[in-house]
Design a protein around this motif. Structure first.
Motif, short mmCIF file in Angstrom:
data_model
loop_
_atom_site.label_atom_id
_atom_site.label_comp_id
_atom_site.label_asym_id
_atom_site.label_seq_id
_atom_site.Cartn_x
_atom_site.Cartn_y
_atom_site.Cartn_z
N LEU A 1 0.48 -1.14 0.33
CA LEU A 1 0.03 0.01 -0.13
C LEU A 1 0.97 1.02 0.55
CD1 LEU A 1 -2.58 -1.03 2.84
CD2 LEU A 1 -2.96 -1.05 0.51
N ARG A 2 0.77 1.94 -0.79
CA ARG A 2 1.92 3.14 -1.12
C ARG A 2 0.59 4.66 -0.92
NH1 ARG A 2 6.45 1.53 -0.21
NH2 ARG A 2 7.07 0.21 -1.78
N GLY A 3 0.87 5.60 0.28
CA GLY A 3 0.41 6.92 0.62
C GLY A 3 1.26 7.95 -0.01
N ARG A 4 0.07 9.00 -0.57
CA ARG A 4 1.29 10.44 -0.86
C ARG A 4 0.52 11.24 -0.60
NH1 ARG A 4 0.11 7.27 -4.98
NH2 ARG A 4 -0.43 8.64 -6.77
N GLU A 5 0.87 12.85 -0.07
CA GLU A 5 1.02 13.75 0.69
C GLU A 5 1.28 15.29 -1.35
OE1 GLU A 5 0.80 15.96 4.15
OE2 GLU A 5 2.45 16.86 3.03
N TRP A 6 0.03 15.55 -1.23
CA TRP A 6 0.00 16.17 -2.52
C TRP A 6 -0.39 18.31 -2.42
CZ3 TRP A 6 -3.44 18.13 -6.10
CH2 TRP A 6 -2.95 19.89 -7.08
N THR A 7 0.14 18.85 -2.93
CA THR A 7 -0.54 19.48 -2.32
C THR A 7 -0.65 21.15 -3.52
OG1 THR A 7 0.98 20.68 -0.25
CG2 THR A 7 0.41 22.65 -0.61
N ASN A 8 -1.63 21.48 -3.88
CA ASN A 8 -2.30 21.98 -4.78
C ASN A 8 -1.87 23.33 -4.72
OD1 ASN A 8 -4.00 23.13 -3.80
ND2 ASN A 8 -6.17 22.21 -4.55
N PRO A 9 -2.06 24.24 -6.48
CA PRO A 9 -1.58 25.95 -6.12
C PRO A 9 -2.58 26.36 -4.95
CG PRO A 9 -2.19 24.38 -8.62
CD PRO A 9 -2.28 23.52 -7.27
N GLN A 10 -3.79 26.15 -4.70
CA GLN A 10 -4.76 27.19 -3.51
C GLN A 10 -4.17 26.69 -2.53
OE1 GLN A 10 -5.53 24.91 -6.18
NE2 GLN A 10 -6.02 26.86 -7.87
N GLY A 11 -2.94 25.79 -2.13
CA GLY A 11 -2.66 25.45 -1.03
C GLY A 11 -3.54 24.26 0.14
N GLU A 12 -4.09 23.49 -0.67
CA GLU A 12 -5.07 22.65 -0.05
C GLU A 12 -4.19 21.36 -0.85
OE1 GLU A 12 -9.55 23.48 -1.07
OE2 GLU A 12 -8.52 22.59 -3.04
N THR A 13 -3.59 20.28 0.79
CA THR A 13 -3.17 19.28 1.09
C THR A 13 -3.96 18.36 0.29
OG1 THR A 13 -1.94 20.00 2.56
CG2 THR A 13 -1.80 17.90 2.36
N LYS A 14 -3.98 17.49 -0.62
CA LYS A 14 -4.31 15.94 -0.75
C LYS A 14 -3.64 14.71 -0.65
CE LYS A 14 -7.99 18.48 -3.25
NZ LYS A 14 -9.16 17.92 -3.81
N TYR A 15 -4.24 14.05 -0.12
CA TYR A 15 -3.83 12.36 0.11
C TYR A 15 -4.42 11.14 -0.96
CZ TYR A 15 -3.08 15.12 4.73
OH TYR A 15 -2.21 15.62 5.37
N PHE A 16 -3.78 10.91 -1.09
CA PHE A 16 -3.80 10.15 -2.39
C PHE A 16 -2.78 8.70 -2.11
CE2 PHE A 16 -3.72 13.32 -4.53
CZ PHE A 16 -4.94 13.66 -5.77
N ASN A 17 -3.69 7.65 -2.22
CA ASN A 17 -3.68 6.42 -1.98
C ASN A 17 -3.39 4.81 -3.75
OD1 ASN A 17 -3.31 6.42 0.61
ND2 ASN A 17 -6.28 6.14 1.01
N SER A 18 -2.77 4.15 -3.53
CA SER A 18 -2.35 2.61 -4.92
C SER A 18 -2.20 2.05 -3.81
CB SER A 18 -0.68 3.91 -5.41
OG SER A 18 -0.02 4.37 -5.08
#
Length: 124
Positions: A64-81
């Motif tokens: 299981l992999r997870g990562r964090e990403w911050t979009n240009p508006q400064g919102e942090t999102k999380y994704f799993n694969s």
């Protein structure tokens, strides 16, 4: 971790960039409420899927992999694969087409040395 089930879909290799490729596999679990699990194989692991077809029973080793990403508006999102790194065929257990014959029950003879007057220690 491992996921077992039947292969539903094997997608072709996707060349994401000049140095990165992936291939997706969908496995349908065999339980009361079957789940369709999409598993990614990347780079040299893509070739592991070449010998498999839809309907094959398989066991897939995953991470299981997870990562964090911050979009240009400064919102942090999380994704799993779910990333696969090994796959193996499971032998389908074939049911016997015909059950072996059941031996005929032999008739038993009633006890000849039994008398009602004999004492027994049974509580009933």
């Amino acid at each position: 971790m491992e996921v077992s089930g039947k292969v539903k879909v094997i997608n072709p290799v996707q060349q994401v960039s000049a140095s990165f490729k992936k291939r997706e596999l969908v496995v349908t679990t065999e339980e009361q409420y079957p789940q369709h699990i999409m598993i990614e194989f990347t780079q040299d692991k893509c070739d592991l899927l070449n010998n498999y077809n839809s309907g094959d029973s398989v066991k897939v080793s995953i991470n299981l992999r997870g990562r964090e990403w911050t979009n240009p508006q400064g919102e942090t999102k999380y994704f799993n694969s779910i990333q696969g790194w090994r796959i193996e065929k499971l032998q389908s257990e074939a049911l016997p087409t015909q059950l072996p014959p059941v031996p005929a029950a032999t008739a038993f003879e009633p006890a000849s040395n039994f008398t009602e007057e004999e004492h027994d220690d049974l509580p009933f």
